[in-house]
Design a protein around this motif. Sequence first.
Motif, mmCIF file in Angstrom:
data_model
loop_
_atom_site.group_PDB
_atom_site.id
_atom_site.type_symbol
_atom_site.label_atom_id
_atom_site.label_comp_id
_atom_site.label_asym_id
_atom_site.label_seq_id
_atom_site.Cartn_x
_atom_site.Cartn_y
_atom_site.Cartn_z
ATOM 1 N N CYS A 2 -11.308 -28.367 0.921
ATOM 2 C CA CYS A 2 -10.900 -29.384 -0.051
ATOM 3 C C CYS A 2 -9.533 -29.932 0.347
ATOM 4 O O CYS A 2 -8.670 -29.180 0.793
ATOM 5 N N LEU A 3 -9.378 -31.230 0.199
ATOM 6 C CA LEU A 3 -8.129 -31.893 0.589
ATOM 7 C C LEU A 3 -7.694 -32.814 -0.539
ATOM 8 O O LEU A 3 -8.464 -33.694 -0.932
ATOM 9 N N HIS A 4 -6.497 -32.575 -1.058
ATOM 10 C CA HIS A 4 -5.996 -33.501 -2.083
ATOM 11 C C HIS A 4 -4.471 -33.513 -2.098
ATOM 12 O O HIS A 4 -3.834 -32.632 -1.525
ATOM 13 N N GLU A 5 -3.919 -34.529 -2.759
ATOM 14 C CA GLU A 5 -2.473 -34.612 -2.953
ATOM 15 C C GLU A 5 -2.188 -34.365 -4.414
ATOM 16 O O GLU A 5 -3.003 -34.709 -5.272
ATOM 17 N N GLU A 6 -1.018 -33.791 -4.700
ATOM 18 C CA GLU A 6 -0.656 -33.601 -6.100
ATOM 19 C C GLU A 6 0.846 -33.712 -6.290
ATOM 20 O O GLU A 6 1.619 -33.564 -5.335
ATOM 21 N N ASP A 7 1.232 -33.974 -7.525
ATOM 22 C CA ASP A 7 2.644 -34.057 -7.879
ATOM 23 C C ASP A 7 3.278 -32.680 -7.712
ATOM 24 O O ASP A 7 2.647 -31.667 -7.965
ATOM 25 N N PHE A 8 4.561 -32.666 -7.267
ATOM 26 C CA PHE A 8 5.222 -31.369 -7.124
ATOM 27 C C PHE A 8 6.658 -31.439 -7.657
ATOM 28 O O PHE A 8 7.604 -31.026 -7.018
ATOM 29 N N GLY A 9 6.783 -32.007 -8.830
ATOM 30 C CA GLY A 9 8.077 -32.008 -9.509
ATOM 31 C C GLY A 9 9.082 -32.976 -8.910
ATOM 32 O O GLY A 9 8.720 -33.949 -8.254
ATOM 33 N N VAL A 22 20.596 -43.251 -14.086
ATOM 34 C CA VAL A 22 19.827 -42.096 -13.616
ATOM 35 C C VAL A 22 18.676 -42.575 -12.748
ATOM 36 O O VAL A 22 17.976 -43.523 -13.089
ATOM 37 N N ASP A 23 18.504 -41.912 -11.613
ATOM 38 C CA ASP A 23 17.397 -42.256 -10.728
ATOM 39 C C ASP A 23 16.710 -40.966 -10.301
ATOM 40 O O ASP A 23 17.376 -39.957 -10.044
ATOM 41 N N VAL A 24 15.411 -40.998 -10.224
ATOM 42 C CA VAL A 24 14.663 -39.805 -9.840
ATOM 43 C C VAL A 24 13.421 -40.215 -9.054
ATOM 44 O O VAL A 24 12.854 -41.287 -9.282
ATOM 45 N N ARG A 25 13.059 -39.391 -8.095
ATOM 46 C CA ARG A 25 11.823 -39.596 -7.330
ATOM 47 C C ARG A 25 10.973 -38.344 -7.446
ATOM 48 O O ARG A 25 11.480 -37.233 -7.332
ATOM 49 N N ARG A 26 9.696 -38.535 -7.633
ATOM 50 C CA ARG A 26 8.774 -37.407 -7.701
ATOM 51 C C ARG A 26 8.389 -36.954 -6.287
ATOM 52 O O ARG A 26 8.351 -37.755 -5.363
ATOM 53 N N ALA A 27 8.096 -35.686 -6.159
ATOM 54 C CA ALA A 27 7.610 -35.140 -4.891
ATOM 55 C C ALA A 27 6.090 -35.036 -4.943
ATOM 56 O O ALA A 27 5.503 -34.853 -6.005
ATOM 57 N N ARG A 28 5.490 -35.151 -3.765
ATOM 58 C CA ARG A 28 4.047 -34.908 -3.655
ATOM 59 C C ARG A 28 3.835 -33.881 -2.565
ATOM 60 O O ARG A 28 4.623 -33.756 -1.641
ATOM 61 N N ARG A 29 2.767 -33.152 -2.687
ATOM 62 C CA ARG A 29 2.409 -32.217 -1.618
ATOM 63 C C ARG A 29 0.931 -32.392 -1.297
ATOM 64 O O ARG A 29 0.128 -32.742 -2.167
ATOM 65 N N LEU A 30 0.642 -32.156 -0.027
ATOM 66 C CA LEU A 30 -0.740 -32.210 0.441
ATOM 67 C C LEU A 30 -1.314 -30.793 0.352
ATOM 68 O O LEU A 30 -0.681 -29.838 0.805
ATOM 69 N N TYR A 48 -0.069 -25.534 1.394
ATOM 70 C CA TYR A 48 0.695 -26.644 0.827
ATOM 71 C C TYR A 48 1.616 -27.230 1.899
ATOM 72 O O TYR A 48 2.425 -26.507 2.482
ATOM 73 N N PHE A 49 1.466 -28.509 2.120
ATOM 74 C CA PHE A 49 2.305 -29.213 3.100
ATOM 75 C C PHE A 49 3.260 -30.130 2.352
ATOM 76 O O PHE A 49 2.832 -31.074 1.699
ATOM 77 N N HIS A 50 4.544 -29.814 2.451
ATOM 78 C CA HIS A 50 5.549 -30.528 1.664
ATOM 79 C C HIS A 50 6.203 -31.656 2.461
ATOM 80 O O HIS A 50 6.141 -31.674 3.691
ATOM 81 N N GLN A 51 6.874 -32.541 1.720
ATOM 82 C CA GLN A 51 7.481 -33.718 2.353
ATOM 83 C C GLN A 51 8.664 -33.367 3.243
ATOM 84 O O GLN A 51 9.044 -34.149 4.097
ATOM 85 N N ASP A 52 9.250 -32.180 3.066
ATOM 86 C CA ASP A 52 10.364 -31.771 3.930
ATOM 87 C C ASP A 52 9.871 -31.034 5.171
ATOM 88 O O ASP A 52 10.666 -30.488 5.932
ATOM 89 N N GLY A 53 8.559 -30.992 5.355
ATOM 90 C CA GLY A 53 8.003 -30.351 6.544
ATOM 91 C C GLY A 53 7.656 -28.882 6.331
ATOM 92 O O GLY A 53 7.045 -28.256 7.194
#
Length: 186
Positions: A2-9, A22-30, A48-53
Amino acid sequence: MCLHEEDFGILWKHTDLFTGEVDVRRARRLVVSSISTVGNYEYGLFWYFHQDGSIHFEMKATGILNTAGLRRGEAPTYGTIVSPGVYAHYHQHVFNVRLDMAVDGERNRVVDALRAQGWTVPETQANFVWLRLGEQTAAFAGACEQAGVVVRPFPGEGVRVTIGENEANDIFLKAADGFRKDAQLP
Ligand SMILES: [Cu+2]
């Protein structure tokens, strides 16, 4: 599988000291996951593959309990009663994973080894590497042949080396290193 992306805070956030903005960006993980059913258990393997590698692994153990019967009045020594006359025993599941970090596989290993020897190796997306050898091309091809591996010479230009099995590549790398030293290439 199974392959999906989801919000990660929260990935990034900042409140401007002066404007209060105030500015904020959400993280996603594969998420790459699979579930194995083994007898009474299901093992959920989650990568879990995160945006920071970074890469995280989670093993989700679920399914149904492994149970055993009890005689009337008997208490389990190593377990807990889950129903009259039925208990589930205490035990552990221990998991190990190994990451084989052969990124881009054998070709990448060969290219890295050649560069470490001092060769200039052009980027390649194919199953071969190119070595510019000029007038040394024939001599190099001969040295490889003597070592037991065949490369494809282009007289006066260089050689094309097909990426083979691990052992053959090691023979080639040794021959290439020896040739560099013998020919005193810069
Ligand atoms: Cu178990």
